[in-house]
Design a protein around this motif. Sequence first.
Motif, PDB file in Angstrom:
ATOM      1  N   LEU A 262      20.570  66.884  87.329  1.00  0.00           N
ATOM      2  CA  LEU A 262      21.078  65.653  86.727  1.00  0.00           C
ATOM      3  C   LEU A 262      20.793  65.614  85.220  1.00  0.00           C
ATOM      4  CD1 LEU A 262      22.374  62.835  87.156  1.00  0.00           C
ATOM      5  CD2 LEU A 262      20.041  61.956  87.429  1.00  0.00           C
ATOM      6  N   SER A 263      19.580  65.971  84.826  1.00  0.00           N
ATOM      7  CA  SER A 263      19.228  65.903  83.409  1.00  0.00           C
ATOM      8  C   SER A 263      20.071  66.871  82.583  1.00  0.00           C
ATOM      9  CB  SER A 263      17.744  66.209  83.225  1.00  0.00           C
ATOM     10  OG  SER A 263      17.429  67.499  83.737  1.00  0.00           O
TER      11      SER A 263
ATOM     12  N   SER B 246      23.156  67.830  83.329  1.00  0.00           N
ATOM     13  CA  SER B 246      24.497  67.247  83.257  1.00  0.00           C
ATOM     14  C   SER B 246      24.555  66.180  82.167  1.00  0.00           C
ATOM     15  CB  SER B 246      24.888  66.640  84.604  1.00  0.00           C
ATOM     16  OG  SER B 246      25.025  67.626  85.596  1.00  0.00           O
ATOM     17  N   ALA B 247      23.537  65.331  82.115  1.00  0.00           N
ATOM     18  CA  ALA B 247      23.509  64.289  81.090  1.00  0.00           C
ATOM     19  C   ALA B 247      23.387  64.904  79.699  1.00  0.00           C
ATOM     20  CB  ALA B 247      22.354  63.331  81.354  1.00  0.00           C
TER      21      ALA B 247
ATOM     22  N   SER C 167      26.792  66.304  78.586  1.00  0.00           N
ATOM     23  CA  SER C 167      27.703  65.245  78.150  1.00  0.00           C
ATOM     24  C   SER C 167      27.324  64.737  76.769  1.00  0.00           C
ATOM     25  CB  SER C 167      27.688  64.088  79.159  1.00  0.00           C
ATOM     26  OG  SER C 167      28.195  64.496  80.411  1.00  0.00           O
TER      27      SER C 167
ATOM     28  N   SER D  55      32.270  61.379  77.823  1.00  0.00           N
ATOM     29  CA  SER D  55      32.568  61.014  79.212  1.00  0.00           C
ATOM     30  C   SER D  55      33.895  61.596  79.698  1.00  0.00           C
ATOM     31  CB  SER D  55      32.607  59.485  79.349  1.00  0.00           C
ATOM     32  OG  SER D  55      33.617  58.928  78.515  1.00  0.00           O
TER      33      SER D  55
ATOM     34  N   LEU E  12      28.185  65.221  83.250  1.00  0.00           N
ATOM     35  CA  LEU E  12      27.907  64.088  84.126  1.00  0.00           C
ATOM     36  C   LEU E  12      29.178  63.440  84.664  1.00  0.00           C
ATOM     37  CD1 LEU E  12      25.802  62.245  85.374  1.00  0.00           C
ATOM     38  CD2 LEU E  12      25.785  60.899  83.260  1.00  0.00           C
TER      39      LEU E  12
ATOM     40  N   ARG F  87      30.847  65.065  87.682  1.00  0.00           N
ATOM     41  CA  ARG F  87      30.005  64.918  88.877  1.00  0.00           C
ATOM     42  C   ARG F  87      30.169  63.524  89.479  1.00  0.00           C
ATOM     43  NH1 ARG F  87      24.050  67.482  88.472  1.00  0.00           N
ATOM     44  NH2 ARG F  87      24.427  67.604  90.716  1.00  0.00           N
ATOM     45  N   LEU F  88      30.307  62.522  88.632  1.00  0.00           N
ATOM     46  CA  LEU F  88      30.497  61.165  89.143  1.00  0.00           C
ATOM     47  C   LEU F  88      31.804  61.052  89.925  1.00  0.00           C
ATOM     48  CD1 LEU F  88      29.351  59.056  86.045  1.00  0.00           C
ATOM     49  CD2 LEU F  88      28.033  59.694  88.056  1.00  0.00           C
TER      50      LEU F  88
ATOM     51  N   GLY G 192      25.071  56.384  88.804  1.00  0.00           N
ATOM     52  CA  GLY G 192      25.301  57.424  87.805  1.00  0.00           C
ATOM     53  C   GLY G 192      26.190  56.942  86.673  1.00  0.00           C
TER      54      GLY G 192
ATOM     55  N   GLN H  26      25.789  57.219  82.707  1.00  0.00           N
ATOM     56  CA  GLN H  26      26.818  57.679  81.782  1.00  0.00           C
ATOM     57  C   GLN H  26      26.992  56.699  80.620  1.00  0.00           C
ATOM     58  OE1 GLN H  26      29.208  60.612  81.720  1.00  0.00           O
ATOM     59  NE2 GLN H  26      28.924  59.672  79.720  1.00  0.00           N
TER      60      GLN H  26
ATOM     61  N   VAL I 212      24.181  57.371  78.301  1.00  0.00           N
ATOM     62  CA  VAL I 212      24.375  58.608  77.542  1.00  0.00           C
ATOM     63  C   VAL I 212      25.336  58.366  76.381  1.00  0.00           C
ATOM     64  CG1 VAL I 212      25.389  60.923  77.654  1.00  0.00           C
ATOM     65  CG2 VAL I 212      23.812  60.165  79.431  1.00  0.00           C
TER      66      VAL I 212
END
Length: 567
Positions: free
Chosen positions: A60-61, A63-64, A67, A223, A239, A242-243, A261, A265, A268
């Motif tokens: 997860l980290s 992916s963030a 982005s 995004s 991210l 994935r959402l 999530g 986003q 982020v």
Amino acid sequence: MPPGNARPDLPTVLATGLLLGPVLAGLAGTLLPAFGYLPVLGFDTLNLDAFRQLVATPGLSRSAALSFGTGLATSLLSLAIVLLFTAGWSGTKTFRRLSRFLSPLLSVPHAAAAIGLAFLIAPSGFLVRLLSPWATGWSRPPDILILQDPYGLSLTFALVAKEVPFLFLMTLAALNRPHVQEYAKAARSLGYGRVAGFLTAVLPQIYPLIRLPMLAVIAYATSVVDVAEILGPTTPPPLAPRLVQWMNDPDLAKRLMASAGTLLQLAVSAAALLVYLVLEKAVSAVTTASSTRGWRFRRDRALRGAGLVLMALVAAAMVLSMGLLGLWSVAKSWWFPAALPQRWDAARAGDAIGMGGPALLATVLLAIAAAFAATALTLWLLETRNTHQKNRSRRLNALFFMPLLIPQIGFLFGLNMLFLVMGLNGSFFAVLLAHLVFVFPYAYLALSDPWYRLDPRYTKAASSLGASQARIFWQVRFPLLLRPVLVTFAVAAAVSVGQYLPTLLIGAGRIVTVTTESVALASGGNRQVAAVYAVLQLMIPLAGFSLAALIPSLVYRNRTAMGVSRT
């Protein structure tokens, strides 16, 4: 359309409701499921389970971070290229030529651009083919991870290639302000180089008009979904993609995690915006300090050359990508390392178009309906405002940018849930409404500047002759602004064609467009079919802009002939 006896505030109320209503409802529909409350799916107790599940998700980290990093890098690079080129070349023939060349690139949908760039830079892409085997010695595609690289470099490159034309056109519009060129001439007369003079004297005058578009670019780039699915990393992906995966998961509990999530986003994107604002203050301080000390940077040939080369590379990459889409759409066999296809087959392209007929029809209908509604509402909004309200309407630009400043994924999840409860999910009307949220701001921005630059004496002359407001609109203002109105319609249609995420989520698989199909096909092995759908994406905006150029020429051909005969 704009009747003279309409209530002055009605168009503003409609525009505000269109922009803020879905956004606020969508944010509420995202916030509640994130805390476990979604009665329509059987979740009726508030809790933090979705956040716990989200935090425990592997990767997860990263992916963030992807982005955040790719979005911020894209935005800063795009702005730097635009400002460097504008600073070094504004007012020159080179600048005017590239301006005319870059303008049509704005209409290229993001997904089509990503597919074309993939054909260009892939290990088996056109650039490698041009150099193989005579320069590289490669008779097979090299084992190099270029597309979907773990650092998102190809994703960043594609987004820069798309956002540079947008920011450049926003800068061009800002340069039309009165006395801007006088500031540049004054700076050069004081001994400043072109770049330093622009940054010192011109940029502070035009930057307020560029700021909101730049913030919108950051929100979008951090995004983005369609381009990330085509060119972004996959292990893990950024991210936003994935959402979307979690939202479409058969496990209904994943929808709650997707809502949680989505709040991540939003954080982020907000962090990227905050970092940019801090950098903005820092750059402003440095620029002020350099101008205070009298640094004039007369020798800026290297900077000017870099700006021209970078802008030319962006334009060349986009043009080559569009050309490759056309080649791949009619290529039957194109084996590496041949620079051109060995065999051609337009029949397969025709079959693909026939199979994609329903998607093409849905795309055209959505584009026409969204463009007509957005253009009509924009005209009504502008017409019901008199000259004294101009400053007020300019202050509304922040409102019109609101759907662009909030990541699409941040409120489309909630809007999807709202439509699901109302029984509208998957309907043409729901998808059209979702498109309008993003189409209308572009329509307003495209038409407001030509509208306010129209000489008000035409209106005063017609009013002094006793003409009503409706007659003045239809017989004076509308004919004079026919070309900008048609260009606005074409821009709105192009924006509608490029809408991937609203169609995917709100359409619920029942409304399929060439954009959703092209993104799905881009991950497959059939390049020809993917290219055909990408070409279809291009053809609709191209047809719109062609008609916008042709119709005024036909309507006013007699006036043109009269002008020629008088000379």
